[in-house]
Design a protein around this motif. Structure first.
Motif, PDB file in Angstrom:
ATOM      1  N   UNK A  62      11.447   0.886   6.877  1.00 11.13           N
ATOM      2  CA  UNK A  62      10.456   1.148   7.928  1.00 11.13           C
ATOM      3  C   UNK A  62       9.784   2.420   7.742  1.00 11.13           C
ATOM      4  N   UNK A  63       9.832   2.429   6.229  1.00 14.56           N
ATOM      5  CA  UNK A  63       8.794   3.634   5.596  1.00 14.56           C
ATOM      6  C   UNK A  63       7.167   2.760   5.231  1.00 14.56           C
ATOM      7  N   UNK A  64       7.057   1.904   5.305  1.00 15.23           N
ATOM      8  CA  UNK A  64       5.368   1.495   5.262  1.00 15.23           C
ATOM      9  C   UNK A  64       5.128   1.401   6.821  1.00 15.23           C
ATOM     10  N   UNK A  65       5.358   0.687   7.874  1.00 18.95           N
ATOM     11  CA  UNK A  65       4.546   1.238   9.403  1.00 18.95           C
ATOM     12  C   UNK A  65       4.824   2.363   9.782  1.00 18.95           C
ATOM     13  N   UNK A  66       6.180   3.221   9.747  1.00 17.54           N
ATOM     14  CA  UNK A  66       5.673   4.406   9.878  1.00 17.54           C
ATOM     15  C   UNK A  66       6.049   5.299   8.665  1.00 17.54           C
ATOM     16  N   UNK A  67       5.149   5.462   8.126  1.00 24.76           N
ATOM     17  CA  UNK A  67       4.917   6.803   7.275  1.00 24.76           C
ATOM     18  C   UNK A  67       4.355   7.443   7.639  1.00 24.76           C
ATOM     19  N   UNK A  68       3.312   7.324   8.974  1.00 21.21           N
ATOM     20  CA  UNK A  68       3.061   8.461   9.260  1.00 21.21           C
ATOM     21  C   UNK A  68       4.259   9.548   9.432  1.00 21.21           C
ATOM     22  N   UNK A  69       5.541   9.731  10.122  1.00 21.44           N
ATOM     23  CA  UNK A  69       6.236  10.388   9.617  1.00 21.44           C
ATOM     24  C   UNK A  69       6.331  11.158   8.560  1.00 21.44           C
ATOM     25  N   UNK A  87      16.335   5.393   0.589  1.00 20.34           N
ATOM     26  CA  UNK A  87      15.885   4.264  -0.455  1.00 20.34           C
ATOM     27  C   UNK A  87      14.427   3.065  -0.512  1.00 20.34           C
ATOM     28  N   UNK A  88      14.933   2.327  -1.244  1.00 25.27           N
ATOM     29  CA  UNK A  88      14.001   1.175  -1.567  1.00 25.27           C
ATOM     30  C   UNK A  88      14.743   0.604  -1.687  1.00 25.27           C
ATOM     31  N   UNK A  89      13.832  -1.020  -0.552  1.00 25.27           N
ATOM     32  CA  UNK A  89      13.825  -2.438  -0.645  1.00 25.27           C
ATOM     33  C   UNK A  89      13.006  -3.567  -0.582  1.00 25.27           C
ATOM     34  N   UNK A  90      13.220  -4.111  -2.144  1.00 24.63           N
ATOM     35  CA  UNK A  90      12.351  -4.997  -2.756  1.00 24.63           C
ATOM     36  C   UNK A  90      12.637  -6.813  -1.980  1.00 24.63           C
ATOM     37  N   UNK A  96       2.153  -3.878  -1.097  1.00 26.09           N
ATOM     38  CA  UNK A  96       1.112  -3.249  -0.008  1.00 26.09           C
ATOM     39  C   UNK A  96       2.600  -2.538   0.130  1.00 26.09           C
ATOM     40  N   UNK A  97       4.213  -3.026   1.176  1.00 22.54           N
ATOM     41  CA  UNK A  97       4.995  -2.526   1.458  1.00 22.54           C
ATOM     42  C   UNK A  97       5.538  -1.908   0.688  1.00 22.54           C
ATOM     43  N   UNK A  98       5.597  -1.905  -0.795  1.00 20.86           N
ATOM     44  CA  UNK A  98       6.805  -1.318  -1.696  1.00 20.86           C
ATOM     45  C   UNK A  98       6.244  -0.589  -2.457  1.00 20.86           C
ATOM     46  N   UNK A  99       4.875   0.067  -2.185  1.00 17.51           N
ATOM     47  CA  UNK A  99       3.974   0.560  -2.779  1.00 17.51           C
ATOM     48  C   UNK A  99       4.417   1.507  -2.152  1.00 17.51           C
ATOM     49  N   UNK A 100       3.665   2.001  -0.975  1.00 23.49           N
ATOM     50  CA  UNK A 100       4.382   2.831   0.390  1.00 23.49           C
ATOM     51  C   UNK A 100       5.510   3.602   0.040  1.00 23.49           C
ATOM     52  N   UNK A 101       6.811   2.135   0.005  1.00 26.77           N
ATOM     53  CA  UNK A 101       7.892   3.042   0.245  1.00 26.77           C
ATOM     54  C   UNK A 101       8.426   3.910  -0.478  1.00 26.77           C
ATOM     55  N   UNK A 126      17.713  -4.764  -4.342  1.00 30.72           N
ATOM     56  CA  UNK A 126      16.268  -5.394  -5.134  1.00 30.72           C
ATOM     57  C   UNK A 126      15.729  -4.516  -5.502  1.00 30.72           C
ATOM     58  N   UNK A 127      15.997  -2.913  -5.836  1.00 35.20           N
ATOM     59  CA  UNK A 127      15.124  -1.873  -6.162  1.00 35.20           C
ATOM     60  C   UNK A 127      16.275  -0.876  -6.921  1.00 35.20           C
ATOM     61  N   UNK A 128      16.871  -1.851  -7.597  1.00 28.98           N
ATOM     62  CA  UNK A 128      18.076  -0.808  -8.220  1.00 28.98           C
ATOM     63  C   UNK A 128      17.578  -0.032  -9.257  1.00 28.98           C
ATOM     64  N   UNK A 129      16.717  -0.519  -9.840  1.00 30.25           N
ATOM     65  CA  UNK A 129      16.456   0.255 -11.624  1.00 30.25           C
ATOM     66  C   UNK A 129      15.395   1.827 -10.381  1.00 30.25           C
ATOM     67  N   UNK A 130      14.311   1.163  -9.859  1.00 32.02           N
ATOM     68  CA  UNK A 130      13.422   1.839  -9.374  1.00 32.02           C
ATOM     69  C   UNK A 130      14.352   3.098  -8.798  1.00 32.02           C
ATOM     70  N   UNK A 131      15.082   3.195  -7.592  1.00 31.82           N
ATOM     71  CA  UNK A 131      16.179   4.131  -7.750  1.00 31.82           C
ATOM     72  C   UNK A 131      16.288   5.099  -8.575  1.00 31.82           C
ATOM     73  N   UNK A 132      17.160   4.260  -9.021  1.00 36.14           N
ATOM     74  CA  UNK A 132      17.903   5.305  -9.973  1.00 36.14           C
ATOM     75  C   UNK A 132      17.246   5.764 -11.594  1.00 36.14           C
ATOM     76  N   UNK A 133      15.616   5.491 -11.304  1.00 38.66           N
ATOM     77  CA  UNK A 133      14.876   6.251 -12.054  1.00 38.66           C
ATOM     78  C   UNK A 133      14.193   6.793 -11.623  1.00 38.66           C
TER      79      UNK A 133
END
Length: 241
Positions: A62-69, A87-90, A96-101, A126-133
């Motif tokens: 929901x982060x991309x759609x509701x980035x204003x929160x 977290x992250x979901x890829x 654009x969505x994942x970058x906003x997340x 699908x974003x384990x590496x990025x989350x842990x990093x």
């Protein structure tokens, strides 16, 4: 003592009846939310309760759609120790969505690091590496990787950083989930229902019966259920200390 580290209380049709059952059963519960705005309602539902704590969330899907929160997230962050679901979901996400997340998640981790005492429940599909990093090795609070489904090498990284892993009934239905549970040390295991997405229907007025998950984990770990219960309860105590 039983507990649930990941329950979506606000998504149930009759949350007040579910709350009554949780309180009667004395099930320590972290009520995660999917957006800062939703947290306000969950916080109100949890006022005066002994066994349920509201978590301030910002779900990656929901982060991309509701980035204003995000400004609202910052306003609310000091009203609870519990942060989630974040977290992250890829999985099939546009760049654009994942970058906003990632931007929102990095900012969340930064402000939580400054507070030093937060307990996070984190989505990493699908974003384990990025989350842990992004969370890293020196996070001053506690981290739970919720419903982990990634590679074992990233799991090992997370373990070396001191993270916990919460297990639900859906993980017990797949070879990958069972293999992940086999590779989580006993002292890093926690329970979650992720209801109503897993375990019980949104119309339920009873919490998920954690005993079946515990029995299955005990079988995987080849140890008595009574011993597993003691270990899990101690892990939860260590989490919230």
């Amino acid at each position: 003592m039983l507990f649930d580290t990941h329950l979506h209380l606000d998504l149930f049709t009759q949350p007040k009846k579910l709350i009554e059952a949780i309180e009667n059963q004395k099930m320590y519960t972290i009520a995660v939310t999917n957006l800062p705005q939703v947290f306000l309602n969950t916080q109100k539902l949890c006022e005066g309760l002994k066994y349920i704590r509201p978590a301030l969330g910002y779900h990656p899907e929901l982060a991309f759609k509701f980035s204003n929160q995000f400004d609202l997230f910052l306003e609310l962050i000091d009203q609870t120790r519990y942060i989630g679901e974040i977290g992250l979901d890829n999985q099939r996400k546009a760049i654009e969505d994942f970058t906003s997340q990632k931007k929102i998640f990095e900012n969340i981790i930064s402000v939580c690091r400054d507070r030093k005492d937060k307990i996070l429940t984190v989505h990493s599909r699908r974003a384990e590496k990025e989350v842990i990093s992004i969370i890293g090795n020196n996070f001053p609070g506690k981290v739970i990787l919720h419903w982990y489904s990634g590679a074992l090498n990233y799991l090992e990284n997370a373990l070396s950083y001191g993270y916990y892993f919460s297990v639900n009934s859906a993980m017990l239905q797949s070879k990958n989930g069972i293999n992940i549970i086999k590779n989580i040390p006993l002292n890093r295991l926690l329970l979650e229902s992720d209801s109503p997405f897993v375990g019980v229907d949104k119309n339920s007025i009873e919490p998920y019966d954690m005993k079946s998950i515990i029995a299955n984990i005990s079988s995987i770990k080849q140890m008595p259920t009574s011993e597993m219960i003691n270990i899990l309860n101690q892990n939860f105590r260590n989490l919230i200390l």
